[in-house]
Scaffold this active site. Structure first.
Site, PDB file in Angstrom:
ATOM      1  CG  ASN A   7       0.562   7.163 -11.410  1.00  0.00           C
ATOM      2  OD1 ASN A   7       1.213   8.071 -11.933  1.00  0.00           O
ATOM      3  ND2 ASN A   7       1.132   6.090 -10.910  1.00  0.00           N
ATOM      4  NE  ARG A  71       4.076   8.120  -8.818  1.00  0.00           N
ATOM      5  CZ  ARG A  71       4.844   8.128  -9.886  1.00  0.00           C
ATOM      6  NH1 ARG A  71       4.296   8.354 -11.085  1.00  0.00           N
ATOM      7  NH2 ARG A  71       6.131   7.912  -9.808  1.00  0.00           N
ATOM      8  CG  HIS A 160      10.373   4.179  -6.482  1.00  0.00           C
ATOM      9  ND1 HIS A 160      11.531   3.516  -6.838  1.00  0.00           N
ATOM     10  CD2 HIS A 160       9.659   4.323  -7.621  1.00  0.00           C
ATOM     11  CE1 HIS A 160      11.515   3.270  -8.138  1.00  0.00           C
ATOM     12  NE2 HIS A 160      10.382   3.756  -8.635  1.00  0.00           N
ATOM     13  NE  ARG A 221      14.880   6.389 -14.668  1.00  0.00           N
ATOM     14  CZ  ARG A 221      13.790   6.212 -13.929  1.00  0.00           C
ATOM     15  NH1 ARG A 221      13.857   5.513 -12.805  1.00  0.00           N
ATOM     16  NH2 ARG A 221      12.639   6.731 -14.300  1.00  0.00           N
ATOM     17  CD  GLU A 364       4.079   3.262  -6.459  1.00  0.00           C
ATOM     18  OE1 GLU A 364       4.772   4.298  -6.454  1.00  0.00           O
ATOM     19  OE2 GLU A 364       4.082   2.431  -7.394  1.00  0.00           O
TER      20      GLU A 364
END
Length: 379
Positions: A7, A71, A160, A221, A364
């Protein structure tokens, strides 16, 4: 079967090594500060990963792995499933960098290096956006001139996806339902946060859109925002496009509201009487309930809501307030003791709750390993 999962970000590279058909993790780690000096580049990071695995006697070199799963943040409309990495695939990921300029180039760099150094090594790409490619057109289109979609692929993609897909599979197992009959709302809550309406095992809608900026209030964010605000900032306040982009992505959210984006610190501030922190928490929880509640309105059935991600898995006070603050019409009944004690995969509502709420830790990297394994089995 050894599968290395990478990742890679712009300044760090997480890695996990999995072994066997059940994708058992046997090593994991993180290489940080990539790019801070010319010497600490992606090649350096790969050498560090290789060295760590060598020291544990797990490989002689990276080419010993049966496969490396990567990823990749953005697959656009080109990739709806994981794929074997080829030169053509890498070129497409590169082209899609215009949709994810901060992420795709970083995801792509170790692929190219490994392809050069170990040309026989099987590599796969697993895309954050792929799980959401099942969203219908009326969900992913924006109400803007159609040529912007036709010519520039401006639409909602969602992110996601690897996490939400893993949660769907685990929830199906825990609830004893076939995946294609599962209906849940998955809430991935961390510094980045998104909600996904999963109907019959597939993503029907999700809160992030063209970029990860859309949707919930997050660590830095802003989430959903009147689109005229950035225009006002540029036209009336003298901001440049780059300044607006940085402000909305890096200086907003919980950080902008309260000066802190670590949820643990923020909760301590709120309970100590900091009004800005208290307001930030209320906004975070309200927006989450608002989005999840809107998904309940469009789903045929609902088997559970699921908390995951760093906040979802560890912030029991946030979970309590979210479940307790849903309208009574939904019939949630939180179990305070089960919620506080929740470790790993746990139901946190009473048996009498009309809709159960679960905590399911996401993984993940394991999902990438399992998708890689499945892909290899099919080829």
């Amino acid at each position: 079967m050894k599968i290395l999962v990478l990742n890679a970000g712009s300044s760090s590279m997480k890695y996990s090594l999995f072994n066997g058909e059940d994708s058992h993790q046997i090593a994991h780690g993180l290489v940080e500060h990539i790019g801070e000096t010319p010497e600490r580049d992606v090649a350096f990071a790969l050498r560090q990963v290789e060295s760590e695995l060598q020291q544990h006697g797990l490989i002689e070199h990276l080419g010993d792995c049966d496969a490396v799963g990567h990823r990749v943040v953005h697959g656009g409309e080109d990739f709806q499933q994981p794929v074997i990495v080829t030169e053509s695939v890498m070129d497409t990921i590169d082209r899609l960098s215009e949709l994810a300029p901060l992420h795709n180039p970083a995801n792509l760099a170790p692929m190219r290096l490994l392809a050069e150094k170990h040309p026989g090594l099987v590599q796969t790409a697993v895309f954050d956006t792929a799980f959401h490619q099942s969203m219908p057109a009326y969900v992913y289109h924006y109400a803007i001139p159609k040529h912007l979609y036709d010519d520039h692929l401006i639409r909602r993609y969602g992110f996601h996806g690897t996490s939400h897909q893993y949660i769907a599979k685990r929830a199906a197992t825990l609830l004893g339902k076939p995946l294609n009959q599962l209906n849940i709302i998955s809430m991935h809550l961390g510094n980045g946060a998104s909600v996904c309406a999963i109907q019959y095992g597939k993503s029907m809608d999700t809160s992030m859109g063209f970029t990860p900026l859309e949707g919930l209030v997050m660590g830095t964010r802003c989430g959903d925002l009147d689109p005229s605000i950035p225009l006002y900032m540029m036209r009336e306040l003298g901001y440049s496009a780059e300044q607006v982009d940085h402000l909305l992505n890096k200086e907003s959210g919980l950080l902008g509201l309260a000066g802190q984006n670590d949820m643990r610190e923020l909760m301590q501030m709120a309970y100590a009487g900091d009004e800005n922190a208290g307001l930030a928490l209320k906004i975070f929880i309200y927006r989450l309930i608002k989005v999840a509640g809107s998904y309940m309105a469009i789903m045929d059935d609902l088997d559970a809501i699921v908390f995951t991600g760093g906040i979802g898995e560890h912030a029991d006070k946030i979970r309590y307030r979210v479940v307790n603050d849903f309208s009574k019409a939904f019939g949630f009944e939180i179990d305070p003791v089960a919620n506080v004690k929740a470790q790993g995969e746990s139901c946190i509502t009473r048996p009498t709750s009309r809709i159960p709420a679960w905590v399911i830790p996401t993984d993940e990297e394991k999902e990438i390993a399992q998708q890689t394994l499945a892909l290899l089995s099919d080829t």
